[in-house]
Design an enzyme around this catalytic site. Structure first.
Site, PDB file in Angstrom:
ATOM      1  N   LYS A 160      -1.492  -0.074  20.969  1.00  0.00           N
ATOM      2  CA  LYS A 160      -0.912   1.270  20.940  1.00  0.00           C
ATOM      3  C   LYS A 160       0.028   1.472  22.124  1.00  0.00           C
ATOM      4  O   LYS A 160       1.107   2.059  21.984  1.00  0.00           O
ATOM      5  CB  LYS A 160      -2.039   2.314  20.992  1.00  0.00           C
ATOM      6  CG  LYS A 160      -2.890   2.385  19.746  1.00  0.00           C
ATOM      7  CD  LYS A 160      -2.187   3.191  18.667  1.00  0.00           C
ATOM      8  CE  LYS A 160      -3.085   3.367  17.455  1.00  0.00           C
ATOM      9  NZ  LYS A 160      -2.454   4.189  16.420  1.00  0.00           N
ATOM     10  N   TYR A 208       5.417   2.729  50.832  1.00  0.00           N
ATOM     11  CA  TYR A 208       4.042   2.932  51.288  1.00  0.00           C
ATOM     12  C   TYR A 208       4.093   3.571  52.676  1.00  0.00           C
ATOM     13  O   TYR A 208       5.023   4.308  52.986  1.00  0.00           O
ATOM     14  CB  TYR A 208       3.279   1.606  51.252  1.00  0.00           C
ATOM     15  CG  TYR A 208       1.773   1.787  51.340  1.00  0.00           C
ATOM     16  CD1 TYR A 208       1.107   2.624  50.443  1.00  0.00           C
ATOM     17  CD2 TYR A 208       1.038   1.157  52.336  1.00  0.00           C
ATOM     18  CE1 TYR A 208      -0.256   2.827  50.529  1.00  0.00           C
ATOM     19  CE2 TYR A 208      -0.331   1.350  52.432  1.00  0.00           C
ATOM     20  CZ  TYR A 208      -0.969   2.184  51.532  1.00  0.00           C
ATOM     21  OH  TYR A 208      -2.323   2.381  51.626  1.00  0.00           O
TER      22      TYR A 208
END
Length: 381
Positions: free
Chosen positions: A89, A34
């Site tokens: 899925k 970060y």
């Protein structure tokens, strides 16, 4: 099965999760993943947009998108109720192809608005997998997104299902010594999957296709009831015109039944009037057009469904994980009929002559070769 499914979903509170690829245990590591370190890949991408594939998850991540208007065989149950399917899925794409997939269920039925929403979130993904969006809107949505987005857009209900039907027909015909060019096919259901299957099997060489949908037998006398996609098939003689008026009538003398419609609408008596050694792929989910118990009352050649508890699971899960991986790793952007036939043949060829039998015309869903075969074929296209 119903109780087990509810228990698992309640216990897990969703079937997928986000995990870190590298742990962050110190301020030094935090400053790299970060601020301030993260600014450097941002600047590189700002200078060269294609570096987004180099420095982010985009190249191995797909969005699985639905608005819940045509979920399984359940119909228009809404975006919220479609989320368990889209999660499922995502599980399959990760399990079988190693590709990260994220379910995005959008509460929007207006196709133009849905297109704009999908376009606006495309930055994070390397490909878009449209799922369980009702016809005819799905055709406009896919076509427009393919034209206007710079990543592949794939509608699994159309293309994945077509690939598996092609593989199933090829191997069933091989087993039963039937000439594919002379097959007579009865197609029950002309939505997204049915429309595309008709086009693909016609390209394969099948010239005799009769179709049935919620308005009855598809023919010139009821053209005003069908959407333009179905009438297009009729006008191009992909679906043959006929004066027959019932599903039973167009099944009589057929070699193949492909069902993408509703539960329990086919009887053993209807099957008995098909040609010798009929092939039936009854894919309504969760209850097929005819059950294994019902068809077992008569002689048949091959029987397959979308269910894992019956022989021959004719399910697009055999195709779409590999296709999505192929879309990410190759230059293929659009799955045309030729591509689907090539992939279908490759999947079919994984079943050897010694393995081929009435109860086994398609590879096992857990066959690790399937994804690699699909990607390799897509690299050749």
């Amino acid at each position: 099965m119903k109780e087990n499914a509810l228990e698992l979903h309640e216990r897990l509170k969703g079937k997928i999760k986000v995990e870190l690829k590298e742990d962050v245990t110190s301020y030094e590591e935090l400053s790299i993943v970060y601020s301030p370190g993260v600014a450097q890949p941002c600047l590189e991408i700002a200078k060269n947009n294609s570096d987004i594939y180099k420095y982010t998850m985009k190249g191995n991540t797909v969005a699985i998108i639905s608005n819940g208007t045509a979920v399984l065989g359940l119909g228009d149950i809404g975006a919220d109720a479609s989320l368990p399917v889209m999660e499922g899925k995502a599980v399959l794409v990760k399990k079988f192809a190693g590709v990260n997939a994220f379910p995005i269920c959008i509460d929007e039925k207006d196709p133009k608005k849905l297109i704009e929403i999908i376009k606006s979130i495309g930055t994070s993904f390397g490909a878009i997998n449209l799922e369980d969006i009702a016809a005819p809107d799905c055709f406009e949505i896919e076509r427009t997104l393919q034209e206007e987005m710079n990543i592949p857009v794939f509608h699994d209900d159309q293309h994945g299902t077509s690939v598996i039907i092609i593989a199933g027909i090829i191997n069933s015909a091989r087993l039963l010594k039937k000439d594919i060019s002379k097959l007579k096919i009865t197609l029950c259901g002309t939505g997204a999957a049915g429309y595309n299957i008709a086009k693909t099997v016609h390209k394969l060489g099948v010239e005799q296709i009769l179709a049935y949908n919620k308005f009855g037998v598809v023919n010139s006398s009821n053209k005003d009831k069908n959407d333009q996609s179905v009438n297009e098939l009729l006008e191009k003689n992909i679906i043959n015109d006929t004066d027959k008026s019932t599903l039973a009538e167009i099944m009589e003398g057929a070699d193949v039944f492909v069902g993408l419609s509703a539960p329990n609408i086919v009887t053993s008596e209807m099957v008995s009037k098909m040609n010798k050694d009929p092939i039936l792929f009854a894919m309504a989910n969760p209850i097929p057009e005819i059950t294994f118990e019902e068809i077992s009352k008569v002689e048949y050649g091959v029987f397959g469904t979308g269910r894992s508890d019956y022989p021959n699971q004719v399910n697009n899960v055999l195709a779409f994980p590999g296709i999505l991986k192929g879309l990410l790793e190759t230059d293929v952007k659009v799955m045309d009929e030729e591509a689907k036939i090539v992939i279908g043949k490759a999947i079919a060829n994984l079943v050897t002559d010694d393995e081929l039998k009435k109860e086994f015309v398609l590879p096992n869903l857990f066959d690790n070769r399937v994804v690699d075969v699909i990607v390799n074929e897509m690299k050749k296209l």
